[in-house]
Motif scaffolding. Structure first.
Motif, short mmCIF file in Angstrom:
data_model
loop_
_atom_site.label_atom_id
_atom_site.label_comp_id
_atom_site.label_asym_id
_atom_site.label_seq_id
_atom_site.Cartn_x
_atom_site.Cartn_y
_atom_site.Cartn_z
N GLY A 91 0.82 -1.19 0.00
CA GLY A 91 0.00 0.00 0.00
C GLY A 91 0.86 1.25 0.00
N GLY A 92 2.12 1.14 0.38
CA GLY A 92 3.03 2.26 0.30
C GLY A 92 3.64 2.33 -1.07
N ASP A 93 4.50 3.31 -1.26
CA ASP A 93 5.13 3.52 -2.55
C ASP A 93 6.24 2.52 -2.74
OD1 ASP A 93 6.03 6.63 -4.18
OD2 ASP A 93 5.53 4.66 -4.94
N GLY A 94 6.29 1.82 -3.85
CA GLY A 94 7.32 0.84 -4.11
C GLY A 94 8.27 1.30 -5.18
N VAL A 95 8.72 0.38 -6.02
CA VAL A 95 9.66 0.71 -7.07
C VAL A 95 8.97 0.51 -8.39
CG1 VAL A 95 11.89 0.17 -8.06
CG2 VAL A 95 11.51 -0.12 -5.63
N GLY A 96 9.21 1.34 -9.32
CA GLY A 96 8.60 1.18 -10.63
C GLY A 96 8.40 2.53 -11.25
N ARG A 118 8.93 4.85 5.20
CA ARG A 118 8.37 6.09 5.73
C ARG A 118 8.90 7.30 4.98
NH1 ARG A 118 10.56 9.66 9.16
NH2 ARG A 118 12.77 9.43 9.64
N HIS A 119 10.13 7.22 4.47
CA HIS A 119 10.67 8.30 3.66
C HIS A 119 9.89 8.42 2.36
CE1 HIS A 119 14.74 7.13 5.70
NE2 HIS A 119 13.96 7.82 6.52
N LEU A 120 9.60 7.28 1.73
CA LEU A 120 8.83 7.29 0.50
C LEU A 120 7.43 7.85 0.73
CD1 LEU A 120 9.89 3.81 -0.92
CD2 LEU A 120 10.49 6.03 -1.85
N ASP A 121 6.82 7.46 1.84
CA ASP A 121 5.48 7.97 2.15
C ASP A 121 5.51 9.48 2.32
OD1 ASP A 121 4.50 5.40 2.09
OD2 ASP A 121 4.67 5.10 4.26
#
Length: 511
Positions: free
Chosen positions: A357-362, A448-451
């Motif tokens: 649900g968080g931001d991944g890679v892509g 948490r940084h990506l969020d």
């Protein structure tokens, strides 16, 4: 003035102690102390306070004067120490019994046992590290590859934090200009019609997008990739795992259904940590044991960041492949488009299944779902692997599903037996994860940084809309303020005790 938190009160008043080296026997072990009364404790334990930052040979004594051990004492007076407090390290012989006696003596002298990560927590509270740097300490300790270790060191040296602070400074300057124009309309500053404001907002959007892309790569370096090998029995999944691992990790047999349980193996692909998960062949089970193996295989698929759908190229028809792909529930592999155009490429890469649900890679610019949102059941991306080309006669490498040329969505052709095509599969795994070989300016990052970066990008987009569509200066200023606060969460300028507790609880004892 806000009341002092419980965490801050403890670190100002209490001395802490812990064994800073791993349990077990070794040449040396280290006991570490930090706090306001460390000099007094040191004098009673060693007889004198060593010269700062100099290794001093001395006896460590018990209450009755008996010598517990003889070793080196290193004293670092506040504020120039790791924690910013008086810090003492006792280097003794690596006996668990000796370390236990030495630890007990420190407790007798008034110290308390340190919580996991409490030394680094005090370094943060005393301004020796910001929060992103403190997290990088744990990430450096836990690095699974050399690339991850180098990236964690970049973060520890403050490279990630510096980019965050540059963005905050720019946001602050722009916000001051906007609010001044609102508060002093008599100055006739029509910032809503000022193209320079919009240009600066666009520049911030681009810089945040670039930082998000770097952070995704940093998260992948930190967390690695879970890759499940799935497909029908006797397709060569176990042979492929052994070939990628370069060791006979899984049992290989010509008898279909040899693998009944999940077999995991950690490998490294050009700096990317990969956890390979070999699973039972997918077919109608003939007994309870095989049924359980199939159930575990399906569960491994759901937990994976990438699924390698392995088929026997000599016998699998197009209809077989289509049916298997539908059963896996994912999409086919692209030719190395690290971003891809599917939301699936952005979900779960480098994140445990329970955290999806968080931001991944892509996709480098797709919006993230906030980490607080409930888990989204999205199938992982799929890479088709056509194995046993030594029997089928197909050429090794990436396959175009339409015209047979390399670079399309037909997967990868290889032979786990001969090794042909394995480099192409390794390249495909890296490309599907969005992993870059270059480590220039790479830094480690966490979910948490990506969020936080995703929420910043969202509010900045809203601010641009306030300027260009709604012509609402007050709302633009509010959006800029939220962006400042959100970025401050990364470095710890905006934080709370609950967040600190979650972060530092994942550290090892004594760090």
């Amino acid at each position: 003035m806000e009341p002092e938190s419980t965490v801050e009160s403890r670190h100002r008043e209490q001395d802490i102690v812990a064994v800073a080296t791993p349990p077990g026997r070794g040449g040396i072990s280290i006991v570490r102390l930090s706090g306001p009364r460390v000099p007094q404790i040191c004098r009673r334990l060693t007889g004198a306070l060593p010269r700062p930052r100099s290794a001093t040979l001395c006896d460590f004594t018990a209450a009755d004067g008996a010598v517990i051990d003889r070793g080196l004492a290193l004293y670092f007076p506040a504020p120039k120490s790791y924690t910013g407090e008086h810090l003492l390290e006792l280097h003794g012989h690596g006996s668990p019994v000796v370390m236990k006696m030495l630890l007990r003596r420190c407790l007798e002298l008034g110290a308390t046992l340190a919580r996991p990560g409490e030394f680094s927590e005090r370094a943060f509270l005393n301004g020796r590290l910001d929060l992103a740097q403190a997290e990088a300490v744990a990430d450096l300790i836990e690095s699974a590859t050399e690339a991850a270790a180098r990236s964690a060191m970049h973060s520890l040296q403050g490279e990630f934090s510096a980019r965050i602070r540059d963005l905050v400074a720019e946001l602050t300057e722009l916000r001051v200009f906007v609010e001044a124009a609102i508060d002093f309309p008599e100055e006739e500053i029509d910032f809503l019609a000022d193209d320079r404001v919009l240009a600066r907002l666009r520049d911030l959007q681009q810089r945040i997008a670039a930082l998000r892309d770097s952070a995704r790569h940093g998260q992948l370096l930190r967390d690695g990739l879970k890759v499940a090998l799935t497909g029908p029995p006797n397709a060569g999944k176990s042979s492929l795992l052994n070939a990628l691992a370069r060791q006979p990790r899984a049992i290989v047999s010509a008898t279909p259904g040899t693998t009944r349980d999940v077999v995991e193996q950690a490998v490294e692909i050009d700096g990317l940590a990969v956890q390979l998960i070999d699973t039972a062949g997918l077919r109608d089970a003939t007994d309870d044991i095989e049924a359980e193996g199939v159930r575990r295989a399906l569960d491994a698929q759901r937990r994976a960041d990438l699924v390698l759908l392995v088929v026997d190229d000599a016998v699998a028809t197009d209809a077989d492949v289509a049916r298997l792909r539908e059963g896996v529930g994912g999409e086919s592999f692209g030719d190395g488009d690290a971003g891809g155009d599917s939301e699936r490429a952005n979900v779960g890469v480098g994140v445990d299944a329970g955290e999806r649900g968080g931001d991944g890679v892509g996709d480098g610019h797709a919006g993230a779902i906030d980490a607080s949102v409930d888990t989204v059941d999205v199938a992982p991306p799929v890479c088709l692997v056509r194995n046993k080309i030594d029997l089928s006669g197909r050429a090794p490498g990436a396959i175009d599903g339409k015209n047979g040329k390399g670079g399309g969505d037909g997967g990868v052709a290889l032979s786990a037996l001969s090794g042909e095509g394995l480099p192409d599969l390794r390249a495909a795994i890296k490309a599907r994860a969005g992993f870059r070989d270059s480590e220039d300016n790479a830094f480690i990052a966490r979910q948490r940084h990506l969020d936080a970066l995703a929420r910043t990008a969202e509010r900045l987009d809203a601010g641009v809309a306030q300027l260009t569509v709604n012509r609402a200066g007050e709302l633009l200023a509010e959006d800029l303020a939220v962006c400042q606060q959100t970025l401050g969460e990364i470095t710890g300028e905006v934080t709370n005790d609950d967040l600190l507790g979650l972060i530092f609880a994942s550290f090892c004892i004594g760090k």
